[in-house]
Design a protein around this motif. Structure first.
Motif, mmCIF file in Angstrom:
data_model
loop_
_atom_site.group_PDB
_atom_site.id
_atom_site.type_symbol
_atom_site.label_atom_id
_atom_site.label_comp_id
_atom_site.label_asym_id
_atom_site.label_seq_id
_atom_site.Cartn_x
_atom_site.Cartn_y
_atom_site.Cartn_z
ATOM 1 N N GLU A 16 5.310 0.209 2.879
ATOM 2 C CA GLU A 16 6.436 -0.627 3.322
ATOM 3 C C GLU A 16 6.176 -2.095 3.023
ATOM 4 O O GLU A 16 7.075 -2.818 2.596
ATOM 5 N N GLN A 17 4.948 -2.543 3.239
ATOM 6 C CA GLN A 17 4.591 -3.936 2.988
ATOM 7 C C GLN A 17 4.623 -4.277 1.505
ATOM 8 O O GLN A 17 4.759 -5.437 1.143
ATOM 9 N N ARG A 18 4.518 -3.282 0.649
ATOM 10 C CA ARG A 18 4.450 -3.515 -0.797
ATOM 11 C C ARG A 18 5.750 -3.207 -1.525
ATOM 12 O O ARG A 18 5.786 -3.200 -2.760
ATOM 13 N N ILE A 19 6.826 -2.907 -0.808
ATOM 14 C CA ILE A 19 8.098 -2.644 -1.473
ATOM 15 C C ILE A 19 8.475 -3.849 -2.323
ATOM 16 O O ILE A 19 8.400 -4.991 -1.882
ATOM 17 N N GLY A 20 8.836 -3.552 -3.553
ATOM 18 C CA GLY A 20 9.123 -4.606 -4.523
ATOM 19 C C GLY A 20 8.128 -4.519 -5.660
ATOM 20 O O GLY A 20 7.508 -3.486 -5.883
ATOM 21 N N SER A 21 7.968 -5.620 -6.374
ATOM 22 C CA SER A 21 7.073 -5.647 -7.527
ATOM 23 C C SER A 21 5.990 -6.689 -7.308
ATOM 24 O O SER A 21 6.267 -7.768 -6.790
ATOM 25 N N HIS A 22 4.767 -6.361 -7.696
ATOM 26 C CA HIS A 22 3.667 -7.311 -7.578
ATOM 27 C C HIS A 22 2.612 -7.010 -8.641
ATOM 28 O O HIS A 22 2.584 -5.923 -9.207
ATOM 29 N N SER A 30 5.330 -1.492 -8.998
ATOM 30 C CA SER A 30 6.586 -1.540 -8.247
ATOM 31 C C SER A 30 6.614 -0.393 -7.250
ATOM 32 O O SER A 30 6.245 0.736 -7.566
ATOM 33 N N ALA A 32 9.218 1.387 -4.444
ATOM 34 C CA ALA A 32 10.593 1.497 -3.946
ATOM 35 C C ALA A 32 10.652 2.647 -2.948
ATOM 36 O O ALA A 32 9.838 3.572 -2.990
ATOM 37 N N ARG A 33 11.629 2.593 -2.054
ATOM 38 C CA ARG A 33 11.834 3.666 -1.083
ATOM 39 C C ARG A 33 13.232 4.236 -1.309
ATOM 40 O O ARG A 33 14.208 3.791 -0.710
ATOM 41 N N TYR A 39 8.452 7.335 -1.345
ATOM 42 C CA TYR A 39 8.117 6.071 -2.010
ATOM 43 C C TYR A 39 7.860 6.335 -3.479
ATOM 44 O O TYR A 39 7.053 7.203 -3.825
ATOM 45 N N GLU A 50 9.453 -3.689 -16.892
ATOM 46 C CA GLU A 50 10.572 -2.748 -16.770
ATOM 47 C C GLU A 50 10.280 -1.401 -17.437
ATOM 48 O O GLU A 50 11.048 -0.454 -17.297
#
Length: 67
Positions: A16-22, A30, A32-33, A39, A50
């Motif tokens: 949950e803390q890592r949702i997104g791209s890093h 990336s 996503a949920r 996940y 991409e």
């Protein structure tokens, strides 16, 4: 594959803390949920984030949600 393996071992809270791209080293990770408890983790080169090289979907139980 090491980054994907390490990411797939994360807990629900950590995902949950890592949702997104890093960035992790030379890769773009990336998270996503798409559904509660699911996940999607994708690993891509930084130059083309991409275009995922490796992808997996992991399940983590959601407290209070009927499984």
């Amino acid at each position: 594959d090491r980054v994907l393996a390490a990411s797939s071992l994360l807990t629900r809270v950590e995902l949950e803390q890592r949702i997104g791209s890093h960035q992790v080293g030379e890769f773009a990770v990336s998270v996503a949920r798409p559904e509660p408890g699911l996940y999607r983790i994708g690993i891509a080169p930084i130059a083309t984030p991409e275009v995922a090289l490796l992808v997996t979907v992991v399940h983590r139980a959601v407290p209070g949600l009927a499984q």
